[in-house]
Motif scaffolding. Structure first.
Motif, PDB file in Angstrom:
ATOM      1  N   SER A  58       0.803  -1.464   0.005  1.00 39.12           N
ATOM      2  CA  SER A  58      -0.004   0.061  -0.005  1.00 39.12           C
ATOM      3  C   SER A  58       0.876   1.057  -0.006  1.00 39.12           C
ATOM      4  CB  SER A  58      -0.914   0.053   1.341  1.00 39.12           C
ATOM      5  OG  SER A  58      -0.339   0.203   2.531  1.00 39.12           O
ATOM      6  N   LEU A  59       2.144   1.176   0.275  1.00 40.99           N
ATOM      7  CA  LEU A  59       2.771   2.095   0.347  1.00 40.99           C
ATOM      8  C   LEU A  59       3.952   2.320  -0.866  1.00 40.99           C
ATOM      9  CD1 LEU A  59       3.708   1.908   4.356  1.00 40.99           C
ATOM     10  CD2 LEU A  59       2.711   3.867   3.126  1.00 40.99           C
ATOM     11  N   CYS A  60       4.115   1.204  -1.505  1.00 39.41           N
ATOM     12  CA  CYS A  60       5.093   1.017  -2.448  1.00 39.41           C
ATOM     13  C   CYS A  60       4.510   0.231  -3.388  1.00 39.41           C
ATOM     14  CB  CYS A  60       6.419   0.575  -2.090  1.00 39.41           C
ATOM     15  SG  CYS A  60       8.011   0.159  -3.020  1.00 39.41           S
ATOM     16  N   ASP A  61       4.644   0.896  -4.874  1.00 42.02           N
ATOM     17  CA  ASP A  61       4.533  -0.020  -5.843  1.00 42.02           C
ATOM     18  C   ASP A  61       5.410  -1.180  -6.344  1.00 42.02           C
ATOM     19  OD1 ASP A  61       3.396  -1.006  -8.354  1.00 42.02           O
ATOM     20  OD2 ASP A  61       3.494   0.851  -9.519  1.00 42.02           O
TER      21      ASP A  61
ATOM     22  N   MET B   1      -4.055  -6.462  12.143  1.00 42.29           N
ATOM     23  CA  MET B   1      -3.481  -5.389  11.149  1.00 42.29           C
ATOM     24  C   MET B   1      -4.552  -4.524  10.712  1.00 42.29           C
ATOM     25  SD  MET B   1      -1.086  -6.123   7.912  1.00 42.29           S
ATOM     26  CE  MET B   1      -1.256  -4.810   6.652  1.00 42.29           C
ATOM     27  N   THR B   2      -4.300  -3.287  10.901  1.00 41.54           N
ATOM     28  CA  THR B   2      -5.179  -2.211  10.419  1.00 41.54           C
ATOM     29  C   THR B   2      -5.553  -2.226   9.056  1.00 41.54           C
ATOM     30  OG1 THR B   2      -5.609   0.060  10.395  1.00 41.54           O
ATOM     31  CG2 THR B   2      -3.298  -0.364  10.170  1.00 41.54           C
ATOM     32  N   MET B   3      -6.733  -2.129   8.665  1.00 45.31           N
ATOM     33  CA  MET B   3      -7.184  -2.012   7.352  1.00 45.31           C
ATOM     34  C   MET B   3      -7.242  -0.518   6.839  1.00 45.31           C
ATOM     35  SD  MET B   3      -7.088  -5.115   6.480  1.00 45.31           S
ATOM     36  CE  MET B   3      -7.544  -5.145   4.857  1.00 45.31           C
ATOM     37  N   GLN B   4      -7.076   0.215   7.630  1.00 44.17           N
ATOM     38  CA  GLN B   4      -7.195   1.818   7.239  1.00 44.17           C
ATOM     39  C   GLN B   4      -6.089   2.039   6.212  1.00 44.17           C
ATOM     40  OE1 GLN B   4      -6.606   3.488  11.643  1.00 44.17           O
ATOM     41  NE2 GLN B   4      -7.642   4.823  10.609  1.00 44.17           N
ATOM     42  N   PRO B   5      -6.023   2.953   5.231  1.00 42.71           N
ATOM     43  CA  PRO B   5      -5.174   3.400   4.533  1.00 42.71           C
ATOM     44  C   PRO B   5      -3.796   3.931   5.328  1.00 42.71           C
ATOM     45  CG  PRO B   5      -7.103   4.337   3.944  1.00 42.71           C
ATOM     46  CD  PRO B   5      -7.387   3.625   5.095  1.00 42.71           C
ATOM     47  N   LEU B   6      -2.776   3.759   4.763  1.00 45.61           N
ATOM     48  CA  LEU B   6      -1.542   4.161   5.464  1.00 45.61           C
ATOM     49  C   LEU B   6      -1.080   5.512   4.554  1.00 45.61           C
ATOM     50  CD1 LEU B   6       0.852   1.266   6.490  1.00 45.61           C
ATOM     51  CD2 LEU B   6      -0.599   2.928   7.889  1.00 45.61           C
ATOM     52  N   TYR B   7      -0.592   6.329   5.504  1.00 41.69           N
ATOM     53  CA  TYR B   7       0.071   7.799   4.628  1.00 41.69           C
ATOM     54  C   TYR B   7       1.514   7.789   5.215  1.00 41.69           C
ATOM     55  CZ  TYR B   7      -4.853   8.662   3.871  1.00 41.69           C
ATOM     56  OH  TYR B   7      -6.391   8.447   3.520  1.00 41.69           O
ATOM     57  N   ASP B   8       2.241   8.636   4.403  1.00 40.07           N
ATOM     58  CA  ASP B   8       3.662   8.619   4.663  1.00 40.07           C
ATOM     59  C   ASP B   8       3.782  10.132   4.243  1.00 40.07           C
ATOM     60  OD1 ASP B   8       6.249   8.464   5.449  1.00 40.07           O
ATOM     61  OD2 ASP B   8       7.209   7.105   4.140  1.00 40.07           O
ATOM     62  N   ALA B  34      -5.078  13.977  10.661  1.00 41.37           N
ATOM     63  CA  ALA B  34      -5.922  14.183  11.738  1.00 41.37           C
ATOM     64  C   ALA B  34      -7.329  13.689  11.740  1.00 41.37           C
ATOM     65  CB  ALA B  34      -5.948  15.771  11.908  1.00 41.37           C
ATOM     66  N   PRO B  35      -7.945  13.667  10.480  1.00 38.76           N
ATOM     67  CA  PRO B  35      -9.459  13.121  10.784  1.00 38.76           C
ATOM     68  C   PRO B  35      -9.546  11.456  10.759  1.00 38.76           C
ATOM     69  CG  PRO B  35      -8.944  14.475   8.557  1.00 38.76           C
ATOM     70  CD  PRO B  35      -7.658  14.225   9.357  1.00 38.76           C
ATOM     71  N   VAL B  36      -8.380  10.905  10.501  1.00 42.61           N
ATOM     72  CA  VAL B  36      -8.519   9.607  10.436  1.00 42.61           C
ATOM     73  C   VAL B  36      -7.752   8.845  11.568  1.00 42.61           C
ATOM     74  CG1 VAL B  36      -8.758   9.179   8.066  1.00 42.61           C
ATOM     75  CG2 VAL B  36      -6.421   9.333   8.844  1.00 42.61           C
ATOM     76  N   ILE B  37      -6.868   9.418  12.432  1.00 44.70           N
ATOM     77  CA  ILE B  37      -6.244   9.037  13.276  1.00 44.70           C
ATOM     78  C   ILE B  37      -7.036   8.589  14.656  1.00 44.70           C
ATOM     79  CG2 ILE B  37      -5.097  10.776  14.639  1.00 44.70           C
ATOM     80  CD1 ILE B  37      -2.642   8.607  14.149  1.00 44.70           C
ATOM     81  N   ARG B  38      -7.057   7.623  15.215  1.00 49.45           N
ATOM     82  CA  ARG B  38      -8.056   7.256  16.449  1.00 49.45           C
ATOM     83  C   ARG B  38      -7.148   7.110  17.917  1.00 49.45           C
ATOM     84  NH1 ARG B  38     -10.818   8.930  13.478  1.00 49.45           N
ATOM     85  NH2 ARG B  38     -12.442   8.156  12.080  1.00 49.45           N
ATOM     86  N   SER B  39      -7.719   7.285  18.970  1.00 51.79           N
ATOM     87  CA  SER B  39      -7.295   7.364  20.243  1.00 51.79           C
ATOM     88  C   SER B  39      -6.621   6.077  20.551  1.00 51.79           C
ATOM     89  CB  SER B  39      -8.188   7.535  21.300  1.00 51.79           C
ATOM     90  OG  SER B  39      -7.768   7.408  22.404  1.00 51.79           O
ATOM     91  N   LEU B  95       4.610   8.343   9.142  1.00 50.94           N
ATOM     92  CA  LEU B  95       3.841   7.253   8.622  1.00 50.94           C
ATOM     93  C   LEU B  95       2.678   7.154   9.809  1.00 50.94           C
ATOM     94  CD1 LEU B  95       4.234   5.141   6.535  1.00 50.94           C
ATOM     95  CD2 LEU B  95       5.595   3.861   8.148  1.00 50.94           C
ATOM     96  N   ALA B  96       1.488   7.108   9.332  1.00 50.88           N
ATOM     97  CA  ALA B  96       0.251   7.139  10.092  1.00 50.88           C
ATOM     98  C   ALA B  96      -0.898   6.692   9.340  1.00 50.88           C
ATOM     99  CB  ALA B  96      -0.016   8.500  10.715  1.00 50.88           C
ATOM    100  N   PRO B  97      -2.272   6.398   9.708  1.00 52.80           N
ATOM    101  CA  PRO B  97      -2.210   5.982  11.307  1.00 52.80           C
ATOM    102  C   PRO B  97      -1.673   4.385  11.599  1.00 52.80           C
ATOM    103  CG  PRO B  97      -4.305   5.937  10.234  1.00 52.80           C
ATOM    104  CD  PRO B  97      -3.254   6.103   9.310  1.00 52.80           C
ATOM    105  N   LEU B  98      -1.061   4.229  12.607  1.00 54.03           N
ATOM    106  CA  LEU B  98      -0.513   3.017  12.882  1.00 54.03           C
ATOM    107  C   LEU B  98      -1.070   2.218  14.113  1.00 54.03           C
ATOM    108  CD1 LEU B  98       3.328   3.772  12.132  1.00 54.03           C
ATOM    109  CD2 LEU B  98       1.794   2.506  10.705  1.00 54.03           C
ATOM    110  N   GLY B  99      -1.110   1.016  14.235  1.00 56.22           N
ATOM    111  CA  GLY B  99      -1.625   0.156  15.455  1.00 56.22           C
ATOM    112  C   GLY B  99      -3.304   0.349  15.479  1.00 56.22           C
ATOM    113  N   ASN B 100      -3.396  -0.615  16.804  1.00 55.26           N
ATOM    114  CA  ASN B 100      -4.821  -0.271  16.996  1.00 55.26           C
ATOM    115  C   ASN B 100      -5.338   0.731  17.845  1.00 55.26           C
ATOM    116  OD1 ASN B 100      -3.603  -1.216  19.383  1.00 55.26           O
ATOM    117  ND2 ASN B 100      -5.122  -3.143  19.588  1.00 55.26           N
ATOM    118  N   THR B 101      -6.567   0.627  18.286  1.00 56.51           N
ATOM    119  CA  THR B 101      -7.030   1.882  19.391  1.00 56.51           C
ATOM    120  C   THR B 101      -7.271   1.166  20.499  1.00 56.51           C
ATOM    121  OG1 THR B 101      -9.338   1.233  18.630  1.00 56.51           O
ATOM    122  CG2 THR B 101      -8.186   2.596  17.070  1.00 56.51           C
ATOM    123  N   PHE B 102      -7.397   2.244  21.373  1.00 54.77           N
ATOM    124  CA  PHE B 102      -8.014   1.926  22.858  1.00 54.77           C
ATOM    125  C   PHE B 102      -9.396   1.577  22.729  1.00 54.77           C
ATOM    126  CE2 PHE B 102      -4.675   4.950  24.557  1.00 54.77           C
ATOM    127  CZ  PHE B 102      -4.238   4.209  25.465  1.00 54.77           C
TER     128      PHE B 102
END
Lengths: 329, 264
Positions: A58-61, B1-8, B34-39, B95-102
């Motif tokens: 998802s981060l690298c093609d 593993m989180t199914m949320q999209p990851l951003y770098d 900011a809108p997608v990261i969870r506690s 790199l975010a958002p990572l991991g699970n939530t409370f």
């Protein structure tokens, strides 16, 4: 062959299909490592730094790369070492993961389906406790589709009393290679440890026994110590050093092996960017593997691949094949 | 593993708030994250563009304010020192958002006891805000070495404990919790915790013995934050009752107190 067709192979891209069924874009940096392992470009992901590709995609093609080398696969499931498994060191890191992996059966069932969809060569890294283990894993994988070749890990320094005995001994290296050569028509890449007196001697043993290529360097044995507690930082006591800190050692070893063998040499060790990769080509690497830097910048391999292709696409640039081993002394 | 999209993404430091001589808050402009990261989730931050230090630093999110995220840092080494000193305008590759939530969305509790130690207060402000929005009652228990180390930013309803007794209860935070627990008799409780492993171990044992639901946010050395380096295993009790390695970055960093095994 006419002059025109030579220049066409050099500058134009065209699609072909490799022996393992992957569609193959012949970019200006395309290269064959032999026995069907044809790379669209010479940038591979190194074993043990990308798991099985699922997290990175998802981060690298990954389809932009020459290939992916999977985490080492063993016959049995391995949980790996207890924590602490890694520690940062100056411009590098030590790891002692202990070959944690899902085992060959789970690998085939759970990991291969996703690996087949990556659009790049899948090279399965294999580790075993004895010659029979290696042979059994390769035999089990032989009828599994979508595998372009095997990289044989004879050199993991982090599991006591296991594979280390092969990688440091020319005879043992030869025995494993010869056994696997009889089993598989697929590409056989032997991964070499730098923790030996003469790496060229081991490389020659692998070549004589039928290896299609050698890859190097695996990590250097290292150690981190906490003087306050007087304890080793890693539970395993020692670990494998990787990252930018090892690049000069890796370059020297690749150059040494390149001069000794005729089969392709795949270079790795501290590659963090395009310039690093180019240095490895100059000292004789026909392809490179990007490892630790994937942890830092998950898309770095794609960036390097694009830049390498770009460099050899330029009108006045040298041909990639003549650039390999072009070190001027 | 989180199914949320990851951003770098490179996040710009818009403010560096020094709380103490070793603790600060970086306010980062993060309109995508900011809108997608969870506690309870974390980010993995490259502190500079060089090879030294090589790896990113995993940091929990302290608060989300509009399109900005705040991370709280305590200096423990070269990476956190660079983050403490980070000038406004610095871009930090994140790199975010990572991991699970409370487990803030659960409906099996009404009162949340937030137990933190040291820099473990970092994720509690976002957790408190999230819980209050869901109508939960929130009580904070904060442990630290000494009065100046007690950080309460974004927190209310605070019970403090210090090792030297310079603020609040003298002693460790689990002993304070033990003393104050009776006042919550009859309430449906859940403990949320973050802090040093030794504290979490003692807290987990305390809660498990009393059948008090508890989740702990664990800190670890991490290489990648996404499950490719295998460097952050923790010991977790499996369904077979035995200890197994799980990668904290994927399995956690929040883990149920009944599952986590601290002894190695």
């Amino acid at each position: 062959m006419t002059t025109m067709s030579i220049s066409a192979t050099h500058t134009d891209s065209h699609t072909a299909v490799t022996s393992n069924g992957q569609s193959f874009i012949a970019t200006p940096a395309a290269i064959s490592l032999g026995r069907g392992l044809d790379l669209k470009n010479p940038v591979l992901l190194a074993s043990g730094t990308v798991s099985y590709g699922e997290e990175l995609r998802s981060l690298c093609d990954l389809s932009r790369l020459g290939g992916i080398v999977t985490k080492a696969i063993s016959l049995e499931v391995r949980e790996g070492n207890l924590p602490q498994r890694m520690v940062e060191t100056p411009s590098g890191m030590l790891n002692a993961i202990g070959l944690a992996n899902v085992g060959v059966e789970n690998f085939i069932a759970e990991k291969m389906p996703s690996l087949r969809t990556l659009g790049t060569n899948v090279i399965v890294n294999i580790v075993g406790k004895g010659v029979e283990d290696y042979a059994e894993v390769v035999t089990r994988l032989e009828d599994v589709e979508g595998i372009a070749g095997y990289e044989i890990n004879l050199s993991c320094p982090n599991v006591k009393g296991e594979c280390i005995i092969f990688g440091v001994d020319a005879k043992a290296t030869s025995e494993v290679t010869r056994t696997l050569r009889r089993i598989t028509p697929r590409h056989l890449m032997i991964k070499l440890t730098p923790n030996v007196t003469s790496i060229a001697e081991i490389a020659l043993a692998a070549e004589d026994a039928g290896a299609d290529s050698v890859s190097l360097i695996n990590t250097l044995v290292g150690m981190a110590v906490d003087y306050r507690s007087q304890r080793p930082v890693l539970k395993n006591i020692t670990g494998g050093l990787s990252g930018p800190a090892v690049k000069p050692v890796a370059l020297a070893k690749v150059w040494e092996v390149f001069q000794a063998v005729k089969i392709p040499v795949v270079g790795m060790g501290g590659i963090t960017n395009f310039e690093d990769a180019m240095e490895f080509f100059v000292v004789g690497a026909k392809a490179v593997q990007v490892g630790t830097q994937n942890f830092v910048y998950p898309n770095i391999s794609e960036k390097i691949a694009v830049e390498v292709e770009g460099y050899f696409s330029r009108e006045n640039s040298v041909k990639f094949s003549s650039f390999i081993g072009s070190l001027k002394i | 593993m989180t199914m949320q999209p990851l951003y770098d993404l490179p996040l710009t430091v818009v403010e560096n708030i020094r709380l103490t001589s070793v603790t600060n808050v970086l306010v980062l402009d993060a309109p995508v994250i900011a809108p997608v990261i969870r506690s309870g989730q974390f980010v993995n931050v490259k502190v500079n563009g060089f090879h030294q230090p090589l790896l990113r630093r995993p940091l929990s999110v302290h608060r989300v304010v509009g399109s900005q995220i705040e991370i709280m840092i305590r200096i423990v080494g070269i990476g956190t020192q660079i983050l403490y000193d980070a000038p406004v305008g610095t871009a930090l590759q994140t790199l975010a958002p990572l991991g699970n939530t409370f487990g803030y969305n659960r409906d099996d509790f009404d009162t949340a006891l937030l137990v933190s130690g040291g820099i473990g207060v970092a994720p509690m402000a976002m957790l408190e805000e999230t819980l209050l929005k869901r109508g939960k009652k929130v009580v904070n228990f904060i442990g630290a070495r000494s009065a100046p180390d007690v950080i309460t930013r974004g927190l209310t309803n605070i019970h403090a404990a210090t090792d030297d007794g310079s603020l609040g209860f003298k002693g460790n935070i689990v002993r304070l919790l033990a003393e104050e627990l009776p006042q919550f008799n009859g309430e449906r409780l859940r403990v949320f915790s973050c802090g040093p492993n030794r504290m979490l171990e003692s807290l987990a044992q305390f809660c498990n013995e009393r059948g008090l639901p508890c989740e702990v946010s664990i800190e670890s050395i991490m290489g990648c934050g996404i499950g490719i380096c295998y460097g952050c295993p923790v010991r977790v009790r499996g369904e077979d009752g035995l200890a197994h390695n799980q990668l904290l970055c994927q399995y956690g960093s929040v883990i149920d107190a009944k599952e986590i095994m601290f002894e190695v």
